[in-house]
Design an enzyme around this catalytic site. Structure first.
Site, PDB file in Angstrom:
ATOM      1  CG  ASP A  67      -0.317  -0.529   2.488  1.00  0.00           C
ATOM      2  OD1 ASP A  67       0.923  -0.574   2.562  1.00  0.00           O
ATOM      3  OD2 ASP A  67      -1.058  -0.900   3.401  1.00  0.00           O
ATOM      4  CG  ASN A 135      -8.679  -1.249  12.237  1.00  0.00           C
ATOM      5  OD1 ASN A 135      -7.752  -1.920  11.789  1.00  0.00           O
ATOM      6  ND2 ASN A 135      -9.173  -0.214  11.588  1.00  0.00           N
ATOM      7  CG  HIS A 137      -5.810  -2.156   9.017  1.00  0.00           C
ATOM      8  ND1 HIS A 137      -5.863  -0.806   9.297  1.00  0.00           N
ATOM      9  CD2 HIS A 137      -4.489  -2.481   9.144  1.00  0.00           C
ATOM     10  CE1 HIS A 137      -4.645  -0.367   9.553  1.00  0.00           C
ATOM     11  NE2 HIS A 137      -3.807  -1.355   9.470  1.00  0.00           N
ATOM     12  CD  GLU A 142      -8.617   1.124   7.866  1.00  0.00           C
ATOM     13  OE1 GLU A 142      -8.587   0.228   8.726  1.00  0.00           O
ATOM     14  OE2 GLU A 142      -7.957   2.182   7.959  1.00  0.00           O
TER      15      GLU A 142
END
Ligand code: F6R
Length: 240
Positions: A67, A135, A137, A142
């Protein structure tokens, strides 16, 4: 999923290095899917030391990253392109032309995603390294990203912006968007190596390993991969 729990971050990084070196040694033309962030720094340090002391060569290795922030040029100190160059590539004998990452400055998002999708289809990953977001991800996929997504642009969640603000001078400087490889493409790697360190990852590790497979926890999809290893240090694994 095979789970390895280590005493601490150093041992996690050492185990991860053993796995990665195994791939590089057995296949000098391997394609490595790589990640940025704090978690793989110890592994990258081990790769650099090993290259210097034992001469393990990356001359024919191809490296594909997950990314990149949108709006940051590749020489911006917070860009992931810069991170990879500074923390790994410039210390190895890898060819710069064999390293790939999304272009954060691409004007046309759709074209850039299509370019990266094509590249990924031409460079099937022998191993994909992942960190784990607090979280759940993986890459910048996400919570509630469809498992079938390919490369796309994401709006980063407040949680991720807050987590990543430590690397920027000011939270307002953290980009709000990023390009990311999709979960579908992550799952296409022959092998996946996911690392987790620290107590702030404990919930995400638990959900990834023991929770239901759900798009609400992107990393839970890894339970469906036939060859996935999670290496977590004691703190990250404390809720298992
Ligand atoms: C980085 C990436 C992210 C990180 C994750 C964990 O390329 O894709 O998913 O792996 O946010 O980040 P750290 O390692 O900084 O805790």
């Amino acid at each position: 999923m095979k789970i390895i729990v280590t005493k601490d971050y150093e041992k996690m990084s050492l185990k991860a290095f053993e796995v990665l070196k195994g791939v590089v040694k057995s296949k000098p033309y391997a394609v490595l899917g790589l990640a940025t962030g704090t978690t793989p720094l110890g592994l990258y340090h081990n790769m650099i030391e090993d290259h210097k002391t034992h001469g393990t060569s990356y001359a024919h290795i191809r490296a594909v990253n997950l990314d990149e922030y949108q709006g940051l040029p590749k020489d911006h100190p917070q860009s992931y392109a810069y991170f990879m160059r500074e923390n790994l590539f410039k210390h190895l004998d890898i060819e710069e032309s064999n390293t790939f990452i999304e272009n954060g400055m691409a004007q046309n998002e759709a074209e850039e995603c299509a370019r990266y999708n094509k590249l990924l289809s031409e460079l099937p990953r022998d191993i994909q390294l992942l960190g784990l977001g607090s979280n759940g991800h993986i890459a910048f996929n996400e919570p509630n990203t469809p498992f079938g997504n390919e490369t796309h642009v994401v709006d980063l969640t407040e949680n991720t912006i807050k987590d990543n603000a430590r690397l920027f001078g000011d939270i307002l400087e953290v980009p709000r968007k990023a390009f990311t490889m999709g979960i579908k493409q992550i799952m296409q790697a022959k092998q996946i190596l996911i690392l987790a360190s620290g107590a702030n990852k404990a919930d995400a590790v638990y959900q990834t390993v023991r929770g239901r497979v759900t798009e609400a926890v992107p990393a839970s999809v890894l339970q469906l991969h036939p060859n996935c290893i999670m290496i977590a240090d004691k703190e990250a694994a404390s809720k298992l």
